[in-house]
Design a protein around this motif. Structure first.
Motif, short mmCIF file in Angstrom:
data_model
loop_
_atom_site.label_atom_id
_atom_site.label_comp_id
_atom_site.label_asym_id
_atom_site.label_seq_id
_atom_site.Cartn_x
_atom_site.Cartn_y
_atom_site.Cartn_z
N ILE A 296 92.03 42.27 55.51
CA ILE A 296 92.42 42.57 56.64
C ILE A 296 92.64 41.47 57.41
O ILE A 296 93.08 40.14 58.22
N GLY A 300 94.72 37.96 59.04
CA GLY A 300 95.08 38.39 60.26
C GLY A 300 94.29 36.65 60.37
O GLY A 300 95.42 36.24 61.53
N LEU A 303 97.96 34.64 60.07
CA LEU A 303 98.96 35.08 60.69
C LEU A 303 98.28 34.12 62.19
O LEU A 303 99.26 33.50 62.83
N GLU A 326 99.30 46.43 58.04
CA GLU A 326 99.29 46.67 59.06
C GLU A 326 99.51 44.99 59.75
O GLU A 326 100.77 45.23 60.65
N THR A 327 99.01 43.63 58.97
CA THR A 327 99.06 42.43 59.60
C THR A 327 100.54 42.27 59.47
O THR A 327 101.23 41.22 60.38
N LEU A 330 102.89 43.44 62.11
CA LEU A 330 102.41 42.01 63.02
C LEU A 330 103.11 40.87 63.05
O LEU A 330 104.25 40.79 63.53
N THR A 334 106.65 40.15 65.07
CA THR A 334 106.02 38.69 66.18
C THR A 334 106.70 37.88 65.49
O THR A 334 106.58 36.46 66.65
N ILE A 473 103.09 36.98 72.72
CA ILE A 473 103.60 37.84 71.95
C ILE A 473 102.70 39.15 71.25
O ILE A 473 101.45 38.97 70.89
N GLY A 474 103.14 40.42 70.71
CA GLY A 474 102.63 40.84 70.68
C GLY A 474 103.26 42.17 69.55
O GLY A 474 104.59 42.10 68.90
N GLY A 475 102.43 43.00 69.52
CA GLY A 475 102.72 44.04 68.30
C GLY A 475 103.30 45.20 69.13
O GLY A 475 104.83 46.19 67.81
N HIS B 117 98.79 39.67 71.89
CA HIS B 117 98.63 41.33 71.52
C HIS B 117 98.31 41.44 70.15
O HIS B 117 99.42 41.76 70.15
N SER B 118 97.11 41.19 69.43
CA SER B 118 97.54 41.97 67.90
C SER B 118 97.51 43.04 67.56
O SER B 118 98.38 43.91 67.87
N ILE B 119 96.61 43.11 67.10
CA ILE B 119 96.39 45.16 65.76
C ILE B 119 95.01 45.36 66.40
O ILE B 119 93.51 44.19 66.40
N HIS B 120 94.13 46.13 66.43
CA HIS B 120 93.82 46.51 66.32
C HIS B 120 91.82 46.71 65.32
O HIS B 120 92.05 46.76 64.94
N ARG B 122 91.15 43.61 64.80
CA ARG B 122 91.72 42.16 64.46
C ARG B 122 91.47 41.12 65.04
O ARG B 122 91.95 39.76 64.78
#
Ligand code: SF4
Lengths: 621, 384
Positions: A296, A300, A303, A326-327, A330, A334, A473-475, B117-120, B122
């Motif tokens: 992960i 991450g 990214l 999950e990433t 994202l 994004t 930016i974000g999820g 604002h990314s992922i929980h 990370r």
């Protein structure tokens, strides 16, 4: 060495398949790759299949510790590592037991009879010595006291027993080189490079190599020596290349052509680690590598690098792809470029880490929460890894999206002669960063991170550090154009559609498919990934039998080539062979509403061309 | 290598000699000065001289509506950070806020800088990739107790171990706020929440101890209710080159109101909070009380009775053992809860070393060319 050559019959073969097998400590991979190099020097076409055990040093003598290296070479066009083995070099009973099934009914076995003693026979699970009964009757068995001969040859050297015994693969290599009339010079050069600083070991290895070679000449056991004449390959400069090397160079090409810095984040996993190893050496090619704390973090970090204006790439194998899902979501949300390389292996779960499979296609296409389409590409030959990796990077940047690149364990580790490409032949790769605000006409200056390129629907890439383009930016779902957080129902519907449409527009990058074999007729084979060689060999064989059969091979799995439908409609039947339980066929059936046939294999091994031939004949009879 | 560097002996890596040497004994931090955040040769675009050029807090306020609950401690922290920014001499465009998921992680949306604002959990991983590829950027991580001590625990410890040059602000409110009030990895044992109607069983983390255990080079604690202290600590964290870990006690007035009131409110703060300052004696309760070491244990002493200020321990933020001990005063009835900068050490930061190593390889090998690479190794020519 011509002065010592005795009169032996030389038989010319069009192609041959040889398999070196032994304990993982026996140096079989090395022997195989040296034989490959010699074969490349002999100007043959070739294809290799290394087959490692999952354990690093499994207990000696066990069947699960057997390591193998298979090589198919010829003066004809070679597309697969060979359906059946003509010569098996078995260093111990376990190696014989594991690989006997792959042997051609008239095949030859060279066995190290020194290793066929009680303990090893027990470890391999033999009740009786197969060399003493008639179980090998069908084959030609050449008994060589490999350990004894090695010890004798090295008795005057100042080396320990362990070191001596470990070198017996050089004797075997020498013998195999003689048997197929291969040059010994490449192995000489390699040894000199490797042991240049250890003269005693170098001398011993060189001595063994020539002892093995001479043994072939002198022993009465060999009545014939084989020769395989040079293949008619397209002219140009060649090198032998493994898929993983070509993939790494494709990434280097992307860095050089785009001018982008590339960041490769990865976590050790078999068989993708080799890509991390390769790229870690290319620090002076604008490539930064990072060994992360987990899968992960690896994706991450990639990214995060992409957000910074660097092209982030991450590599993994099946279970790691699951962790990165999950990433990737994202990255898609994004709308940042990223490449996720998945060197597929046998699954599910930990599965068969060192064996090959194509069973992550559906994971690549659908394995994320929400409506999350991504471009998916697959490589088909070791050399093709170069171009496909480059394309994956190019599409990621052009369309501002993560791209999944599928390779597999077989492609990564196998090698073939590679006509070295000219970097100028690659598609241009422009990476552009926005430097000024992009407000709508008539409005006050503002940066709109989701204002799209009308042709590609890509959003602009803004590098932190650029004044006036500060943005977040974000999820969370974005409002189109502004990129602000939005929970508006209509906007979500719109953005879901836009994200899908953007990926669909990648179709514009896909050149027309080339049909191998017949352009229309009875049956079209549709393949993807590393099955290409087996499929094309099978097509050759069935066409010789009078069937009209063609094949297309898909590099782009999402979106797919626009002309696939019309090609499919030019044939009466369609067949999709896959090293999984029928994943691409499921998609093609639903996309084209055609009753396509399927051929599935999940044995951890590539297809034999004969398996595909049999299926085609079954369908057409 | 210095003797006390808490690591197994390593082999020298391929780095220019300057960077290969770990820093010597920790020095006193400079009281002012711009943070040298990038490798040599990477210079920041010239920023305007803040105060003089008129850059103010407002410049760092984004146009987004703030969606925290009214009364949430996050507001005070945001205001403090926005007030601090103009003082740091970092151009706004070089500043990046990265967060994970949770109430605190909405923070980047409210800062008019670059942000994600990314992922929980990370954010540290994403920030590591960003810093590794763009070391000249000034990167801040905003996270919470659930985000970085539960789901993202692994990334937190590795960020600190690698000493990536970022500031990490951990808003600790001892609760999951955004998911509406479950106990968190810093909640006290026995906490009754929706997910623990009979009380939680989990032993809580002491975040500062976790950070020290991960060999963080800057460890501090502050609180939402003392903006002055918070600003000072954040400023120091920014000056520090390497990963700065700042735990901020933050009140969640909706799901865990008053969790830290003992330490943060006027009535009890003097008695219950201890301010650690480098080079100064440890005193509290308006200098009426102090802390001394009795063997390996801390003891609160009455400075109006038999003890004097000379008996108090002088705090030394460069002493790892002391930092370890003081942070172990943790919700202790008999001793005040420590705040301030607990530990500071100079150690080469990962992002800088990464680029030093690349520079070193470049100086040895020169810039690589694809054409050469393609033709390396054993090649042969097939004639027409
Ligand atoms: S739930 Fe708690 S932490 Fe979250 S915004 Fe509301 S008060 Fe703040």
């Amino acid at each position: 060495m011509s002065d010592t050559t005795r009169e032996k019959k030389i038989e010319v073969l069009s192609d041959a398949t040889i398999l070196f097998a032994g304990d993982s400590g026996d140096g079989m991979q090395l022997t195989g790759s040296q034989f490959t190099l010699a074969t490349a020097y002999a100007r043959n076409d070739l294809s290799t299949l290394p087959d490692f055990p999952a354990e690093i040093r499994a207990p000696a003598g066990t069947t699960y510790g057997v390591s193998g290296f298979q090589l198919h070479f010829g003066s004809v066009n070679i597309k697969t590592p060979g359906d059946e083995v003509d010569l098996l070099v078995a260093m111990n009973p376990a190696a014989l037991k594991v690989n006997l099934g792959r042997l051609n009914p008239e095949g030859t076995i060279i066995v190290n009879i020194d290793a066929f003693e009680k303990r090893n026979l027990d470890l391999a699970g033999y009740d009786a010595n197969p060399l003493d009964d008639d179980s090998l009757q069908a084959f030609r068995v050449i008994r060589v006291k490999l350990t004894t001969l090695t010890r004798e040859a090295l008795k005057d050297f100042d080396l320990g027993q362990k070191e001596v015994d470990r070198s017996k693969n050089m004797f075997a290599l020498g013998l195999a080189l003689w048997l197929y009339s291969r040059p010994v010079e490449p192995a000489h050069e390699w040894l000199e490079q490797k042991f240049g600083k250890k003269p005693e070991i170098l001398k011993a290895n060189l001595h063994l190599l020539s002892k093995g070679f001479h043994y072939g000449e002198t022993t009465e056991q060999f009545l014939v020596q084989y020769d395989v004449r040079p293949a008619k390959l397209p002219p140009g400069k060649y090198r032998a290349i493994r898929g993983v090397q070509a993939l790494a160079m494709g990434i280097v090409a992307a860095a050089e052509k785009s001018g982008l810095q590339i960041f490769y984040g990865s976590y050790p996993i078999t068989p993708a680690s080799d890509l991390l190893h390769e790229l870690s050496r290319y620090k002076n090619y604008n490539i930064t590598t990072f060994q992360a704390e987990d899968e992960i973090a690896a994706v991450g970090a990639a990214l995060g690098a992409s957000f910074g204006g660097t092209l982030g790439i991450t590599g993994t194998s099946g279970p790691g792809l699951a962790l990165k899902a999950e990433t990737m979501g994202l990255g898609l949300m994004t709308e940042l470029p990223m490449v996720v390389v998945n060197v597929q292996r046998g699954g599910p779960s930990t599965g068969l880490p060192t064996k090959t499979e194509q069973s992550d296609l559906l994971q690549a296409l659908y394995g994320r929460n929400g409506e999350a389409p991504l471009p998916v590409l697959a490589t088909s030959t070791p050399g093709d890894c170069f171009e496909t990796a480059y394309e994956a990077c190019r599409i990621a940047v052009k369309y501002m999206t993560p791209v999944i690149l599928l390779s597999d364990g077989y492609l990564a580790n196998s090698s073939e002669p590679w006509l070295i490409p000219d970097p100028d032949d690659l598609q241009p790769f422009n990476a552009e960063f926005i430097t000024k605000t992009n407000e709508l006409e008539g409005s006050e200056a503002a940066f709109l991170p989701y204002r799209r390129n009308e042709e590609t629907l890509a959003r602009p890439w803004a590098k932190p550090g650029t004044k006036g383009l500060e943005h977040r930016i974000g999820g969370l779902e974005k409002e189109d154009v502004t990129g602000n957080v939005s929970y508006d129902p209509e906007n979500h519907q719109h953005m879901t559609r836009i994200r899908a449409e953007k990926v669909a527009r990648v179709k514009a990058e896909i050149p027309p498919l080339t049909v191998y074999g017949d352009p229309k007729g009875q049956l079209l084979v549709v393949g993807w990934g590393s099955t290409r060689g087996s499929i094309e060999s099978a097509v050759d064989r069935v066409r010789k039998k009078g069937f009209t059969v063609g094949a297309v091979h898909l590099r782009h799995l999402n979106p797919m080539a626009p002309d696939l439908g019309s090609i499919l409609s030019s044939f009466d039947h369609g067949l999709v062979p896959e090293l999984n339980d029928g994943q691409l066929v499921r998609i093609l059936r639903s996309d084209f509403l055609l009753p396509l046939h399927s051929l599935c294999k999940t044995a951890g091994l590539p297809f034999k061309a004969s398996e595909i031939v049999a299926r085609i004949e079954e369908i057409l009879s | 290598m210095s003797e006390n560097n808490n690591q197994p002996k390593g082999k020298p890596v391929s780095l220019p000699p300057r960077a290969a040497k770990p820093a010597g004994p920790p020095k006193m931090p400079p009281s002012t000065g711009k943070k040298p955040s990038g490798p040599p040769g990477v210079t920041l675009p010239p920023g305007k001289k803040t105060a003089k050029s008129g850059v103010t807090r407002k410049d760092f306020v984004s146009d987004q509506d703030i969606r925290w609950c009214p009364g949430c401690g996050d507001y005070a922290i945001l205001a403090t950070v926005q007030r601090l920014m103009p003082e740091l001499n970092v151009p706004r465009e070089n500043t990046v806020f990265i967060s994970g998921i949770g109430c605190s992680s909405r923070f980047p949306y409210y800062m008019n800088t670059y942000g994600m604002h990314s992922i929980h959990g990370r954010a540290p991983a994403i920030a590591t990739g960003l810093k590794a590829s763009r070391p000249e950027l000034d990167v801040w991580i905003v996270t919470g107790d659930g985000d970085s001590l539960s789901i993202g625990g692994n990334h937190l410890i590795h960020l600190l171990r690698r000493n990536v040059n970022v500031q990490l602000l951990l808003f600790n409110n001892q609760i999951y706020g955004l998911t509406k009030g479950q106990y968190s990895p810093t909640s006290e044992i026995g906490k009754v929440t929706k997910s623990t109607p009979y009380g939680s069983l989990d032993h809580p983390f002491n975040p500062a101890s976790v950070a020290l255990g991960a060999d963080a080079t800057f460890v501090a604690r502050s609180m939402d209710r003392d903006p002055k202290h918070l600003k000072e600590v954040l400023k120091a964290s920014h000056t520090h080159v390497g990963a700065s870990f700042v735990e901020i006690y933050q009140n969640c007035n909706i799901f865990n109101d008053g969790a830290f009131f003992d330490f943060t409110e006027k009535e009890s703060k003097p008695r219950r909070a201890l301010l650690c300052e480098h080079g100064k004696p440890l005193t509290f309760d308006n200098d009426k009380k102090g802390l001394r070491l009795d063997g390996y244990r801390f003891e609160a002493i009455d400075l109006e009775g038999d003890w004097s200020i000379d008996d108090c321990l002088i705090y030394d933020e460069t002493n790892r053992g002391l930092a370890g001990a003081i942070t172990r005063i943790f919700f202790d009835e008999a001793l005040p809860q420590p705040f301030g900068i607990f530990y500071r050490e100079e150690r080469p930061n990962y992002d800088r070393q990464l680029h030093d190593q690349i520079d070193y390889v470049l100086s040895k090998r020169g810039e690589g060319s694809l054409a050469d690479l393609l033709h390396q190794g054993d090649t042969w020519v097939i004639e027409e």
